[in-house]
Design an enzyme around this catalytic site. Structure first.
Site, PDB file in Angstrom:
ATOM      1  N   ASP A 144       0.823  -1.209   0.000  1.00 50.34           N
ATOM      2  CA  ASP A 144       0.000   0.000   0.000  1.00 50.34           C
ATOM      3  C   ASP A 144       0.853   1.253   0.000  1.00 50.34           C
ATOM      4  O   ASP A 144       2.060   1.218   0.229  1.00 50.34           O
ATOM      5  CB  ASP A 144      -1.086  -0.033   1.086  1.00 50.34           C
ATOM      6  CG  ASP A 144      -0.618   0.408   2.460  1.00 50.34           C
ATOM      7  OD1 ASP A 144       0.548   0.805   2.588  1.00 50.34           O
ATOM      8  OD2 ASP A 144      -1.433   0.366   3.395  1.00 50.34           O
ATOM      9  N   ASN A 202      -3.673  12.525   0.585  1.00 48.19           N
ATOM     10  CA  ASN A 202      -5.050  12.924   0.257  1.00 48.19           C
ATOM     11  C   ASN A 202      -5.394  14.265   0.888  1.00 48.19           C
ATOM     12  O   ASN A 202      -6.004  15.130   0.256  1.00 48.19           O
ATOM     13  CB  ASN A 202      -6.035  11.881   0.792  1.00 48.19           C
ATOM     14  CG  ASN A 202      -6.339  10.797  -0.229  1.00 48.19           C
ATOM     15  OD1 ASN A 202      -6.234  11.015  -1.412  1.00 48.19           O
ATOM     16  ND2 ASN A 202      -6.708   9.625   0.255  1.00 48.19           N
ATOM     17  N   ASP A 239      -6.809   9.740  -6.138  1.00 47.41           N
ATOM     18  CA  ASP A 239      -7.336   8.752  -7.104  1.00 47.41           C
ATOM     19  C   ASP A 239      -6.394   8.609  -8.297  1.00 47.41           C
ATOM     20  O   ASP A 239      -6.193   7.505  -8.807  1.00 47.41           O
ATOM     21  CB  ASP A 239      -8.717   9.194  -7.606  1.00 47.41           C
ATOM     22  CG  ASP A 239      -9.825   8.762  -6.653  1.00 47.41           C
ATOM     23  OD1 ASP A 239      -9.518   8.084  -5.649  1.00 47.41           O
ATOM     24  OD2 ASP A 239     -10.989   9.111  -6.915  1.00 47.41           O
ATOM     25  N   GLU A 279      -6.487   1.670  -0.800  1.00 55.68           N
ATOM     26  CA  GLU A 279      -5.155   1.916  -1.382  1.00 55.68           C
ATOM     27  C   GLU A 279      -4.259   0.691  -1.237  1.00 55.68           C
ATOM     28  O   GLU A 279      -3.038   0.802  -1.287  1.00 55.68           O
ATOM     29  CB  GLU A 279      -4.508   3.173  -0.762  1.00 55.68           C
ATOM     30  CG  GLU A 279      -4.912   3.482   0.650  1.00 55.68           C
ATOM     31  CD  GLU A 279      -4.057   2.765   1.675  1.00 55.68           C
ATOM     32  OE1 GLU A 279      -4.574   1.783   2.246  1.00 55.68           O
ATOM     33  OE2 GLU A 279      -2.922   3.181   1.924  1.00 55.68           O
TER      34      GLU A 279
HETATM   35  N1  LIG Z   1      -8.080   9.030  -3.039  1.00 55.08           N
HETATM   36  C1  LIG Z   1      -8.389   7.850  -2.512  1.00 55.08           C
HETATM   37  N2  LIG Z   1      -8.056   7.591  -1.243  1.00 55.08           N
HETATM   38  C2  LIG Z   1      -8.358   6.383  -0.718  1.00 55.08           C
HETATM   39  C3  LIG Z   1      -9.030   5.397  -1.477  1.00 55.08           C
HETATM   40  N3  LIG Z   1      -9.176   4.315  -0.701  1.00 55.08           N
HETATM   41  C4  LIG Z   1      -8.634   4.594   0.494  1.00 55.08           C
HETATM   42  N4  LIG Z   1      -8.125   5.854   0.493  1.00 55.08           N
HETATM   43  C5  LIG Z   1      -7.477   6.591   1.574  1.00 55.08           C
HETATM   44  O1  LIG Z   1      -6.288   5.945   1.948  1.00 55.08           O
HETATM   45  C6  LIG Z   1      -5.967   6.396   3.260  1.00 55.08           C
HETATM   46  C7  LIG Z   1      -5.369   5.249   4.043  1.00 55.08           C
HETATM   47  O2  LIG Z   1      -4.915   5.747   5.224  1.00 55.08           O
HETATM   48  P1  LIG Z   1      -4.231   4.879   6.346  1.00 55.08           P
HETATM   49  O3  LIG Z   1      -4.800   3.505   6.356  1.00 55.08           O
HETATM   50  O4  LIG Z   1      -4.297   5.663   7.613  1.00 55.08           O
HETATM   51  O5  LIG Z   1      -2.776   4.701   5.890  1.00 55.08           O
HETATM   52  P2  LIG Z   1      -1.670   5.747   5.422  1.00 55.08           P
HETATM   53  O6  LIG Z   1      -2.037   7.155   5.695  1.00 55.08           O
HETATM   54  O7  LIG Z   1      -1.334   5.423   4.018  1.00 55.08           O
HETATM   55  O8  LIG Z   1      -0.475   5.386   6.364  1.00 55.08           O
HETATM   56  P3  LIG Z   1       0.492   4.143   6.229  1.00 55.08           P
HETATM   57  O9  LIG Z   1      -0.200   3.104   5.406  1.00 55.08           O
HETATM   58  O10 LIG Z   1       0.712   3.691   7.630  1.00 55.08           O
HETATM   59  O11 LIG Z   1       1.736   4.642   5.594  1.00 55.08           O
HETATM   60  C8  LIG Z   1      -7.255   6.923   3.880  1.00 55.08           C
HETATM   61  O12 LIG Z   1      -7.141   8.316   4.035  1.00 55.08           O
HETATM   62  C9  LIG Z   1      -8.309   6.625   2.828  1.00 55.08           C
HETATM   63  O13 LIG Z   1      -9.284   7.644   2.736  1.00 55.08           O
HETATM   64  C10 LIG Z   1      -9.406   5.715  -2.826  1.00 55.08           C
HETATM   65  O14 LIG Z   1      -9.991   4.921  -3.559  1.00 55.08           O
HETATM   66  N5  LIG Z   1      -9.055   6.957  -3.283  1.00 55.08           N
END
Ligand SMILES: Nc1nc2c(ncn2[C@@H]2O[C@H](COP(=O)(O)OP(=O)(O)OP(=O)(O)O)[C@@H](O)[C@H]2O)c(=O)[nH]1
Length: 391
Positions: A250, A258, A267, A291
């Site tokens: 991920d 975001n 996205d 993600e």
């Molecule tokens: N733009 C977008 N964001 C997404 C989608 N699916 C998930 N997210 C975002 O991905 C983010 C995942 O955040 P976290 O699980 O906290 O992980 P992170 O901020 O990447 O932190 P680490 O994984 O620990 O490095 C969240 O803010 C979700 O809103 C999508 O389809 N589009």
């Protein structure tokens, strides 16, 4: 493979040529069977919410009606050319739903143009044979396809194939092209009882196959990343061989990304990630959800796995992402601040963490995914932008 959509044309043609006595389609009452086939596919398209096929069905039905109600196709010299041209235009334009007013107008426009086109002065000129005689001659005796048709169709087919290759590969484009080919073959084949009706049947089968591909695509392919999604992953994991490995990955700090650049830009990052992962050889990439992505390897060789995981990590980390901040306010001071001194574009990089593990004997797909997830967690703890491989 969307190209399979073209196979009914070939198979039916071969069957009709090889077994003329079978006269499969000459036994069917035409044109009634043709109209019933077109109406049935229309109903199926409606049920499957793939209503853009209505435009094609309307053109085919009008073509069928015009040819059935004219003694010889040669009396309508412009009909096949106009029909092919309208088909190409239809393939190129974005199509609204035919259930909307603009869609309804487009739905009626095609058949109307096809019918009115027969009264164009050009049609009369063609009939008077103002052109050199050879241009209006058929290359095959008994065929309605003249040299003029042949040249024009070749140009249209060339343009069509260029357009298909410029667009992302989609079953519907090949289905549309199959309808065009059916039209060409309908004219090219000498009128005979055994072969007369098969091009329309072949065109109908091509639409049915295209519809089936569209449904498969909807069920298995993720809209944003164009990668196969979780349903396809689970099917793959259920038939996974003994020597295999699975990786969960991920985007690092994606929440912060975001929050900084907006969900739309986020996205775009996922879309780009899908395109990078989809191109890596030696693995199958899936969008797991959100993600998170999953990579499946058909071997468990440590050195090869390490090499591939590093290749994927680097491919993402080194990809410069150009961010256009189109949503920024235009005149406010905050807008000026957001634009900054370097202009509207900004280049950033994102990184990913990967957790991979080799399949153990008797392990279920869920247990395997859970261990890969734990390896991903370990990669995050190790500082991100890295991979952890558990053998
Ligand atoms: N733009 C977008 N964001 C997404 C989608 N699916 C998930 N997210 C975002 O991905 C983010 C995942 O955040 P976290 O699980 O906290 O992980 P992170 O901020 O990447 O932190 P680490 O994984 O620990 O490095 C969240 O803010 C979700 O809103 C999508 O389809 N589009």
């Amino acid at each position: 493979m969307p190209l399979i959509i073209l196979s009914p044309l070939l198979l039916l043609l071969l069957a009709q040529i090889a077994f003329p006595d079978l006269a499969l389609f000459s036994l069917l009452p035409f044109p009634q069977t043709g109209y019933i086939a077109l109406a049935s596919i229309g109903l199926l398209s409606l049920l499957m919410r793939q209503t853009e096929w209505f435009y094609w069905l309307a053109l085919l039905a009008t073509y069928l009606w015009l040819t059935q109600n004219t003694a010889a196709t040669s009396e309508l010299p412009l009909l096949p050319l106009l029909c092919a041209l309208l088909m190409l235009l239809l393939a190129l334009i974005p199509k609204p739903s035919p259930l909307k007013p603009s869609g309804l107008a487009l739905l009626l426009a095609g058949p109307l143009l096809l019918m009115l086109g027969q009264y164009l002065p050009l049609a009369a000129a063609l009939q008077r044979a103002d052109l050199p005689a050879v241009v209006l001659q058929a290359p095959v005796s008994g065929s309605s396809l003249t040299w003029l048709h042949g040249w024009c169709f070749s140009i249209l087919a060339g343009l069509w194939l260029i357009a298909i290759n410029l667009k992302p590969r989609k079953a519907a484009y090949w289905g549309e092209f199959a309808i065009f080919l059916a039209l060409v073959l309908d004219l090219a084949l000498p009128a005979s009882t055994a072969l007369a009706n098969w091009p329309l049947v072949a065109a109908c089968l091509a639409i049915l196959l295209a519809l089936a591909f569209q449904m498969l695509h909807l069920a298995y392919i993720d809209e944003l990343t164009q990668l196969p999604q979780r349903r396809a992953l689970m099917a793959h994991l259920n038939r996974l061989g003994r020597n295999s490995a699975v990786c969960m990955l991920d985007v690092d700090h994606f929440k912060k990304f975001n929050d900084t650049y907006g969900h739309d830009v986020g996205d775009q990052v996922l879309k780009l990630l899908g395109s990078i992962l989809g191109k890596v050889k030696g693995l199958t990439a899936y969008r797991y959800g959100g993600e998170e992505f999953t990579l499946v390897f058909g071997h468990n060789k440590k050195a090869l796995l390490e090499e591939k995981l590093e290749e994927v990590r680097l491919a993402v980390a080194e990809y410069p992402l150009v961010i256009r901040n189109d949503n920024r306010p235009k005149d406010s001071s905050s807008g000026k601040k957001a634009r900054g001194s370097s202009g509207a574009e900004k280049t950033v990089n994102v990184t990913i963490s990967l957790g991979c593990c080799v399949k153990q004997k008797g392990e279920t797909p869920m247990q395997l995914l859970k261990r890969a997830d734990e390896a991903l967690y370990a990669a995050k703890k190790a500082g991100r932008n890295t991979f952890v491989l558990k053998i």
